[in-house]
Design an enzyme around this catalytic site. Structure first.
Site, PDB file in Angstrom:
ATOM      1  N   LYS A 147      -6.304   4.938   7.954  1.00 39.91           N
ATOM      2  CA  LYS A 147      -5.140   5.693   7.485  1.00 39.91           C
ATOM      3  C   LYS A 147      -5.448   7.188   7.408  1.00 39.91           C
ATOM      4  O   LYS A 147      -4.637   8.031   7.833  1.00 39.91           O
ATOM      5  CB  LYS A 147      -4.707   5.167   6.120  1.00 39.91           C
ATOM      6  CG  LYS A 147      -4.115   3.767   6.170  1.00 39.91           C
ATOM      7  CD  LYS A 147      -3.787   3.239   4.779  1.00 39.91           C
ATOM      8  CE  LYS A 147      -3.154   1.856   4.858  1.00 39.91           C
ATOM      9  NZ  LYS A 147      -2.852   1.289   3.525  1.00 39.91           N
ATOM     10  N   SER A 166       0.818  -1.218   0.000  1.00 33.60           N
ATOM     11  CA  SER A 166       0.000   0.000   0.000  1.00 33.60           C
ATOM     12  C   SER A 166       0.847   1.261   0.000  1.00 33.60           C
ATOM     13  O   SER A 166       0.319   2.359  -0.195  1.00 33.60           O
ATOM     14  CB  SER A 166      -0.938   0.016   1.211  1.00 33.60           C
ATOM     15  OG  SER A 166      -0.198   0.063   2.423  1.00 33.60           O
TER      16      SER A 166
END
Length: 812
Positions: A705, A662
């Site tokens: 996040k 990611s």
């Protein structure tokens, strides 16, 4: 290129409108009877319980809390209601080989009746036999046999006495035995008188005594035979009397159980043994206690349970199904070997371990025989011998009780070898997907025994219809747990959180355990507020309280950033430096954490060095993502010349492992910035993976996040320049916190959906990325043009260096 616009607040959270529900509280809703969100698992269960072929046992796989056990048990119980109650099973003594007890099957309820009949029979045997052997007829016949023996002995001795008298001798009984003595005038001679006899007379007497001694020995030799004959006649008499006394008792039982050959055979054996061992039923003779009675006498003066010789006539009712209404459904919570297939217990006695058929104990397979059994796969596999014992029982179609300690010679003692019991059971293992796939790959017998995979999903589609069904699920759980009713606002908030749990605004969690916990905690807070019904505020407080209990580590890590122990910039610009985002999972709590990612470049041979990998802190997926960057750079900027740079990438202040791809787009942005020498805005953070074509791909944990970087920015002060770049394909996953949405609405924080690296680098640098023309060139001043130019310069420097060094390679 059209600039990427930040997402509006409406796309950051997809609420559930309470007005869509036609109820005020869950008390108005009907209980949910069907299973929601598991169509594949339901169909597999229908097939699994319906098919009756061998090997079609089930393995229910799915994450914890998805309701695997509840669904499997529900299907098993529904099926069991239409099936007959299985037989009772008993173990009885084998009178020929005591270490091999017999197993007897009886219709449900008959096993307990058989036990009671045998207990009653033993008591009646005591009474009948005691009466028979105390009768005048028995005493007279036994006395007659004994007197006959005495008559034989007396007659033999009398004949010998007559012969002795004719020879002038007398047969005397002394403490040392029978002896012959000389007579004179009918009186026994003294030793002195005997010695005064003429030698010729003494010689005659001694010769006669020797001859009579031979005759006496013949008589004495016949005594054991006479005694044996008497004993046999007494035993025969005892058997005759016992048979007459108990015959009717056994005839009644045999007639009652004539349909069950095993019981009839056992009764025949019991009668024969009882007749042969009548003394076991008679009161002990206190004047002459037997050695056996002394050994078996307990510490308290009576018979111990183990020492009672009448135990062998008892019935060990292993499985009693008299209380069942249909086929059994059993869940074994502790599937150790003895709880699964049964065990044989032992008692210490006179320094040794002893056992008998009465000490055989059943296992879950016995109790579930003829029905259904549920087992937790992880617990089963963690128990020594249990998995192999289960497979052996299923393959053989019978339950054979064995002691692993005896099988592996861990103990040295006499054990039992009970007759196996036929096995007819449907088993469902419950476990995680990883266990199922590992067993499928590593155990060749697994696929033969567990052919039906019941795959549970952890999420379902969040449609209006499913939200209505989800409301009924909430109502059912509320009623089951005895909680306060939830109003429709609270139901809507639970549904919204159900989407947040799976990190997808278009899905709902099917992990019922987590939903149930939320309902319980919301009910608690409603009670603290004195609310009669649970409201949306109570649900939110439960969510906040759970986060507060779990987020100590998140708070400490944010403190480290705010105190600049961990260096994260949220303002200014830096070359080759980007804020990446990662997710940490601690138990059931996940949170986002920003990380500084930096890149440095120099002349080299086209290597992109992953420092994390070099020190073995990088997982394989992360390493793969870094290698993709080299492919991207070579294909876009150096398709017709060598890639002549050496680049290094690192997660700064990372002291643990790094895994996942990611951050690959983040690393690429840092690399492009370092090559083009263009600074990147530190007010932005980035997440997303990238492929070799420069397309930004979806990642997990988007909500956490974003919130992780937002928390740092908010505590330092929101400037209106801060935000996060996410893959456009992750927009559907957004279910952000209310404070993040409020900041987006006021324009103090932004979330940008990007599809390509070009879009992302423009946002991060404020410089146009540039599109390639037909000649493969980029517009002057664009990021891509600067990267291309820098790589061309490095290639020229490498060629020049190579010529200057006689064709040698550039220094790495």
């Amino acid at each position: 290129m059209t600039p990427v616009k930040p997402l509006p607040a409406e796309e950051l959270y997809h609420p559930t409108d309470p007005k869509q529900f036609d109820f005020e509280t869950t008390a108005e809703l009907e209980e949910l009877t069907e299973v929601i969100g598991q169509p594949r698992a339901v169909e597999a269960m229908r097939f699994g319980v319906g098919i009756e072929q061998e090997g079609y046992n089930l393995f229910a796989l799915g994450p914890a809390g998805t309701g695997k056990r509840s669904l499997v048990r529900k299907f098993f119980e529904e099926r069991a209601k239409d099936e007959a109650i299985p037989s009772d099973w008993c173990y009885v003594n084998n009178f020929d080989q005591a270490h091999k007890p017999y197993a007897i099957s009886l219709p449900a309820g008959q096993g307990n009746a058989f036990c009671q009949d045998m207990e009653k029979l033993v008591e009646e045997l005591r009474t009948s036999l005691a009466g028979a052997f105390e009768s005048e007829e028995y005493q007279a016949r036994r006395q007659e046999i004994q007197e006959e023996l005495q008559g034989h002995q007396e007659q033999a001795y009398e004949d010998l006495r007559s012969q002795a008298r004719e020879q002038g001798l007398s047969l005397l009984r002394t403490p040392g035995g029978l002896v012959f003595a000389p007579l004179r005038d009918g009186e026994v001679l003294s030793p002195e008188e005997y010695q005064s006899l003429p030698e010729e007379e003494r010689t005659r007497i001694e010769s006669t005594v020797e001859r009579l001694q031979v005759e006496l020995q013949k008589v004495l030799n016949q005594v054991p035979r006479w005694q044996r004959d008497v004993r046999e006649r007494v035993q025969q008499l005892n058997r005759e009397i016992a048979d007459l006394a108990v015959g009717s008792l056994f005839d009644e039982l045999r007639q009652k159980y004539e349909s069950f050959q095993g019981v009839v055979d056992f009764l025949v054996a019991v009668k024969a043994d009882a007749v042969d061992n009548v003394h076991n039923f008679l009161p002990p003779d206190d004047d002459a206690p037997s050695l056996l009675a002394g050994v078996l006498r307990g510490a308290g003066g009576g018979r111990s349970q183990r020492g009672d010789p009448l135990r062998r006539y008892e019935v060990n009712l292993l499985v009693d199904n008299s209380q069942l209404e249909h086929a059994p459904v059993i869940y074994e919570d502790n599937p150790i070997n003895q709880n699964l297939i049964g065990s044989i217990e032992y008692l210490p006695q006179l320094g040794a371990l002893v056992t008998d058929f009465n000490m055989i104990r059943p296992g879950a397979l016995h109790r579930a025989n003829g029905g259904y059994l549920l087992l937790d796969a992880r617990k089963l596999l963690l128990q020594p011998f249990a998995w192999e014992s289960l497979k052996r029982a299923l393959e053989a179609g019978q339950i054979k009780i064995e002691s692993p300690a005896s099988a592996y010679s861990l103990i040295s003692t006499v054990s039992l070898d009970p007759e196996p019991i036929p096995l007819d059971v449907k088993i469902a293992l419950l476990g995680e997907p990883l266990l199922y796939y590992l067993l499928s790959a590593l155990d060749p017998e697994f696929g033969q025994l567990f052919k039906v995979m019941v795959d549970f999903d952890e999420q379902m589609v969040r449609s209006p219809e499913n939200q209505a069904v989800y409301a009924r699920l909430i109502a059912t759980l509320v009623q089951k747990e005895g909680l306060r009713a939830f109003d429709r606002g609270a139901v809507a908030r639970v549904i919204e959180h159900g989407a947040r749990m799976v990190g997808d605004s278009e899905r709902l969690t099917t992990r019922v355990r987590m939903v149930t916990d939320l309902l319980r905690e919301a009910d608690y807070w409603a009670g603290k507020q004195g609310n009669g019904t649970v409201q949306a505020e109570d649900v939110q407080r439960a969510i906040d309280a759970h986060i507060y209990r779990s987020d100590r580590m998140r708070e400490r890590m944010q403190e480290a950033i705010l105190r600049e122990t961990i260096l994260i910039d949220t303002e200014g610009e830096k070359v080759g430096q980007v804020n990446g985002l990662s997710v940490l999972q601690l138990g059931d709590f996940a949170f986002g954490q920003p990380s500084r990612i930096t890149a440095r470049v120099r002349l080299g041979e086209g290597e992109v060095v992953n420092i994390e990998r070099e020190v073995e802190l990088s997982g394989p997926i992360h390493s793969k993502g870094v290698l993709i960057l080299a492919g991207f750079l070579g294909a876009r900027y150096a398709s017709d010349r060598p890639l002549s740079l050496s680049a290094s990438l690192v997660f700064e202040q990372s002291y643990g492992g790094v895994e996942g791809d990611s951050a690959s787009s983040t690393e690429l942005y840092a690399l492009l910035s370092a090559i083009a020498e263009v600074p990147i805005r530190q007010s932005l953070a980035v997440t997303g993976s990238v492929n070799q074509h420069g397309e930004v791909q979806a990642i997990g944990g988007a909500n956490e996040k974003i919130e992780g970087f937002f928390d740092i920015c908010r505590q330092r002060g929101l400037t209106g320049e801060q935000g996060v770049l996410i893959p456009a394909s992750n927009v559907k996953n957004l279910m952000l916190r209310a404070d993040v949405i409020e900041a987006v609405q006021t324009g103090t924080f932004h979330i940008y959906p990007v599809r390509t690296i070009n879009e992302g680098i423009e946002l991060l640098t404020g410089v146009e990325a540039g599109e390639q023309d037909e000649e493969g060139r980029y517009p002057e001043g664009t990021i891509n043009a600067r990267v291309q130019a820098r790589l061309e310069t490095l290639a020229e420097q490498r060629a020049k260096y190579s010529r200057a060094n006689g064709g040698g390679q550039a220094d790495k």
